[in-house]
Design a protein around this motif. Structure first.
Motif: not given
Length: 102
Positions: A1-4, A82-83, A85-88, A90
């Motif tokens: 999980m990475s914060t965008l 956040e991303e 598992r491949g989804a965004v 909000k």
């Protein structure tokens, strides 16, 4: 999980109810959403679960529609993306505090 995207929200405005704000808040579910988002950041799915606990059983598409109306009126905003598992995902938040007479 990475914060965008992530940004802090602090109370920095005094809001008077305009016609646009009044229309956005005329639905009880939308007023509840603003109240919930004042206390914590939530995704649309989390908002749906919280509303369901309070007796507002709404479809996720309806919740997203309510969020769009509240965003357009300036009462809420996206505060984190956040991303997961491949989804965004909000997260929404607000600096608006509603004072209601219950």
């Amino acid at each position: 999980m990475s914060t965008l995207l992530e940004k802090p929200i602090r109370v920095n405005r005094v809001v008077t109810i305009s016609v646009e704000h009044a229309r956005a808040l005329e639905d009880p579910a939308r007023a509840k959403i603003v109240g919930m988002l004042y206390h914590k950041r939530l995704t649309a799915e989390q908002i749906a679960k919280e509303l369901q606990k309070n007796g507002h059983n709404k479809a996720i598409t309806t919740i997203r529609h309510h969020l769009d109306i509240l965003k357009e009126s300036g009462l809420i905003e996206v505060v984190k993306i956040e991303e997961v598992r491949g989804a965004v995902a909000k997260y929404y938040g607000t600096s608006i505090k509603l004072i209601a007479d219950h």
